[in-house]
Design a protein around this motif. Structure first.
Motif, PDB file in Angstrom:
ATOM      1  N   VAL A  69     138.720  63.204   8.000  1.00  0.00           N
ATOM      2  CA  VAL A  69     139.770  62.471   8.711  1.00  0.00           C
ATOM      3  C   VAL A  69     139.282  62.043  10.098  1.00  0.00           C
ATOM      4  CG1 VAL A  69     142.063  62.691   9.755  1.00  0.00           C
ATOM      5  CG2 VAL A  69     141.672  63.488   7.424  1.00  0.00           C
ATOM      6  N   VAL A  70     138.610  62.965  10.788  1.00  0.00           N
ATOM      7  CA  VAL A  70     138.085  62.635  12.124  1.00  0.00           C
ATOM      8  C   VAL A  70     137.038  61.530  12.023  1.00  0.00           C
ATOM      9  CG1 VAL A  70     136.739  63.540  14.057  1.00  0.00           C
ATOM     10  CG2 VAL A  70     138.631  64.865  13.133  1.00  0.00           C
ATOM     11  N   ALA A  71     136.153  61.613  11.018  1.00  0.00           N
ATOM     12  CA  ALA A  71     135.131  60.568  10.852  1.00  0.00           C
ATOM     13  C   ALA A  71     135.768  59.221  10.560  1.00  0.00           C
ATOM     14  CB  ALA A  71     134.180  60.962   9.724  1.00  0.00           C
ATOM     15  N   TRP A  72     136.795  59.234   9.732  1.00  0.00           N
ATOM     16  CA  TRP A  72     137.466  57.987   9.364  1.00  0.00           C
ATOM     17  C   TRP A  72     138.177  57.363  10.563  1.00  0.00           C
ATOM     18  CZ3 TRP A  72     143.034  57.793   7.929  1.00  0.00           C
ATOM     19  CH2 TRP A  72     143.420  56.522   7.515  1.00  0.00           C
ATOM     20  N   ARG A  73     138.827  58.198  11.370  1.00  0.00           N
ATOM     21  CA  ARG A  73     139.614  57.672  12.487  1.00  0.00           C
ATOM     22  C   ARG A  73     138.759  57.323  13.706  1.00  0.00           C
ATOM     23  NH1 ARG A  73     144.023  55.480  11.653  1.00  0.00           N
ATOM     24  NH2 ARG A  73     144.930  56.178  13.588  1.00  0.00           N
ATOM     25  N   THR A  74     137.715  58.114  14.000  1.00  0.00           N
ATOM     26  CA  THR A  74     136.977  57.921  15.252  1.00  0.00           C
ATOM     27  C   THR A  74     135.598  57.296  15.084  1.00  0.00           C
ATOM     28  OG1 THR A  74     135.938  60.104  15.210  1.00  0.00           O
ATOM     29  CG2 THR A  74     138.122  59.939  16.232  1.00  0.00           C
ATOM     30  N   ARG A  75     135.003  57.437  13.903  1.00  0.00           N
ATOM     31  CA  ARG A  75     133.633  56.963  13.648  1.00  0.00           C
ATOM     32  C   ARG A  75     132.621  57.643  14.572  1.00  0.00           C
ATOM     33  NH1 ARG A  75     134.207  54.193   9.008  1.00  0.00           N
ATOM     34  NH2 ARG A  75     135.746  52.553   9.130  1.00  0.00           N
ATOM     35  N   SER A  76     132.947  58.827  15.070  1.00  0.00           N
ATOM     36  CA  SER A  76     132.065  59.563  15.970  1.00  0.00           C
ATOM     37  C   SER A  76     131.399  60.708  15.209  1.00  0.00           C
ATOM     38  CB  SER A  76     132.857  60.127  17.151  1.00  0.00           C
ATOM     39  OG  SER A  76     132.060  61.028  17.884  1.00  0.00           O
ATOM     40  N   THR A  77     130.086  60.637  15.089  1.00  0.00           N
ATOM     41  CA  THR A  77     129.353  61.675  14.364  1.00  0.00           C
ATOM     42  C   THR A  77     129.459  63.017  15.066  1.00  0.00           C
ATOM     43  OG1 THR A  77     127.795  59.999  13.598  1.00  0.00           O
ATOM     44  CG2 THR A  77     127.102  62.290  13.424  1.00  0.00           C
ATOM     45  N   LEU A  78     129.286  63.014  16.377  1.00  0.00           N
ATOM     46  CA  LEU A  78     129.327  64.264  17.129  1.00  0.00           C
ATOM     47  C   LEU A  78     130.709  64.918  17.059  1.00  0.00           C
ATOM     48  CD1 LEU A  78     127.642  66.149  18.856  1.00  0.00           C
ATOM     49  CD2 LEU A  78     128.349  64.847  20.855  1.00  0.00           C
ATOM     50  N   LEU A  79     131.752  64.138  17.221  1.00  0.00           N
ATOM     51  CA  LEU A  79     133.108  64.678  17.134  1.00  0.00           C
ATOM     52  C   LEU A  79     133.410  65.165  15.715  1.00  0.00           C
ATOM     53  CD1 LEU A  79     135.703  65.245  18.662  1.00  0.00           C
ATOM     54  CD2 LEU A  79     136.475  62.938  18.058  1.00  0.00           C
ATOM     55  N   THR A  80     132.933  64.457  14.710  1.00  0.00           N
ATOM     56  CA  THR A  80     133.120  64.882  13.325  1.00  0.00           C
ATOM     57  C   THR A  80     132.467  66.230  13.078  1.00  0.00           C
ATOM     58  OG1 THR A  80     133.203  62.598  12.565  1.00  0.00           O
ATOM     59  CG2 THR A  80     132.678  64.264  10.916  1.00  0.00           C
ATOM     60  N   LEU A  81     131.233  66.392  13.539  1.00  0.00           N
ATOM     61  CA  LEU A  81     130.538  67.676  13.376  1.00  0.00           C
ATOM     62  C   LEU A  81     131.258  68.789  14.126  1.00  0.00           C
ATOM     63  CD1 LEU A  81     126.827  66.516  13.712  1.00  0.00           C
ATOM     64  CD2 LEU A  81     127.949  67.369  11.662  1.00  0.00           C
ATOM     65  N   ALA A  82     131.687  68.504  15.341  1.00  0.00           N
ATOM     66  CA  ALA A  82     132.357  69.527  16.150  1.00  0.00           C
ATOM     67  C   ALA A  82     133.678  69.961  15.512  1.00  0.00           C
ATOM     68  CB  ALA A  82     132.601  68.992  17.566  1.00  0.00           C
ATOM     69  N   VAL A  83     134.471  69.018  15.056  1.00  0.00           N
ATOM     70  CA  VAL A  83     135.752  69.357  14.440  1.00  0.00           C
ATOM     71  C   VAL A  83     135.533  70.092  13.116  1.00  0.00           C
ATOM     72  CG1 VAL A  83     137.813  68.389  13.346  1.00  0.00           C
ATOM     73  CG2 VAL A  83     137.082  67.572  15.584  1.00  0.00           C
ATOM     74  N   GLY A  84     134.635  69.590  12.292  1.00  0.00           N
ATOM     75  CA  GLY A  84     134.360  70.242  11.011  1.00  0.00           C
ATOM     76  C   GLY A  84     133.883  71.671  11.177  1.00  0.00           C
ATOM     77  N   MET A  85     132.928  71.883  12.066  1.00  0.00           N
ATOM     78  CA  MET A  85     132.417  73.243  12.292  1.00  0.00           C
ATOM     79  C   MET A  85     133.462  74.109  12.980  1.00  0.00           C
ATOM     80  SD  MET A  85     129.613  73.468  10.783  1.00  0.00           S
ATOM     81  CE  MET A  85     129.231  75.107  11.309  1.00  0.00           C
ATOM     82  N   GLY A  86     134.229  73.539  13.908  1.00  0.00           N
ATOM     83  CA  GLY A  86     135.280  74.316  14.569  1.00  0.00           C
ATOM     84  C   GLY A  86     136.340  74.792  13.591  1.00  0.00           C
ATOM     85  N   VAL A  87     136.777  73.894  12.706  1.00  0.00           N
ATOM     86  CA  VAL A  87     137.767  74.282  11.701  1.00  0.00           C
ATOM     87  C   VAL A  87     137.177  75.320  10.748  1.00  0.00           C
ATOM     88  CG1 VAL A  87     139.114  73.436   9.727  1.00  0.00           C
ATOM     89  CG2 VAL A  87     139.064  72.131  11.855  1.00  0.00           C
ATOM     90  N   LEU A  88     135.947  75.116  10.326  1.00  0.00           N
ATOM     91  CA  LEU A  88     135.310  76.069   9.421  1.00  0.00           C
ATOM     92  C   LEU A  88     135.194  77.446  10.065  1.00  0.00           C
ATOM     93  CD1 LEU A  88     133.859  76.696   6.749  1.00  0.00           C
ATOM     94  CD2 LEU A  88     131.732  75.997   7.867  1.00  0.00           C
TER      95      LEU A  88
END
Length: 108
Positions: free
Chosen positions: A81-100
């Motif tokens: 969802v973050v990747a789709w909305r923001t197109r930010s690789t760094l933010l996608t990785l941070a959110v994915g790992m943070g949630v995990l």
């Protein structure tokens, strides 16, 4: 005495891989790629990424299945969802790992 068979195999596989990749680079300009194939090639990176990521997310302890108790699935959905909305690789990785990590800590 050192057995050279594995090293010969590694070198031959490396040369084969290099030759295959070089052929695409060298012949790309010389070959005429049909427009339909060129449009289809646009989707190759996304499909390869999905093929690499999906088994790592869905297979828990070597067994396939979608179990919402598996913290990797909600983390992958959040990252998607973050990747789709923001197109930010760094933010996608941070959110994915943070949630995990948060779910792993919370589920324990």
């Amino acid at each position: 005495m050192i057995d050279m068979n594995p090293w010969i195999t590694f070198v031959l596989i490396g040369l084969g891989t290099f030759a295959i990749r070089l052929s695409f680079i060298e012949f790309y300009g010389a070959l005429r790629i049909p427009p339909m194939l060129r449009r289809a090639l646009v989707y190759v990176p996304a499909s390869v990424l999905a093929a690499l990521v999906l088994p790592a997310v869905v297979f828990e302890a070597g067994q396939p299945g979608i179990d919402w108790g598996n913290p990797q699935i909600p983390a992958a959905v959040a990252a998607g969802v973050v990747a789709w909305r923001t197109r930010s690789t760094l933010l996608t990785l941070a959110v994915g790992m943070g949630v995990l990590w948060g779910l792993q800590y919370w589920l324990g």
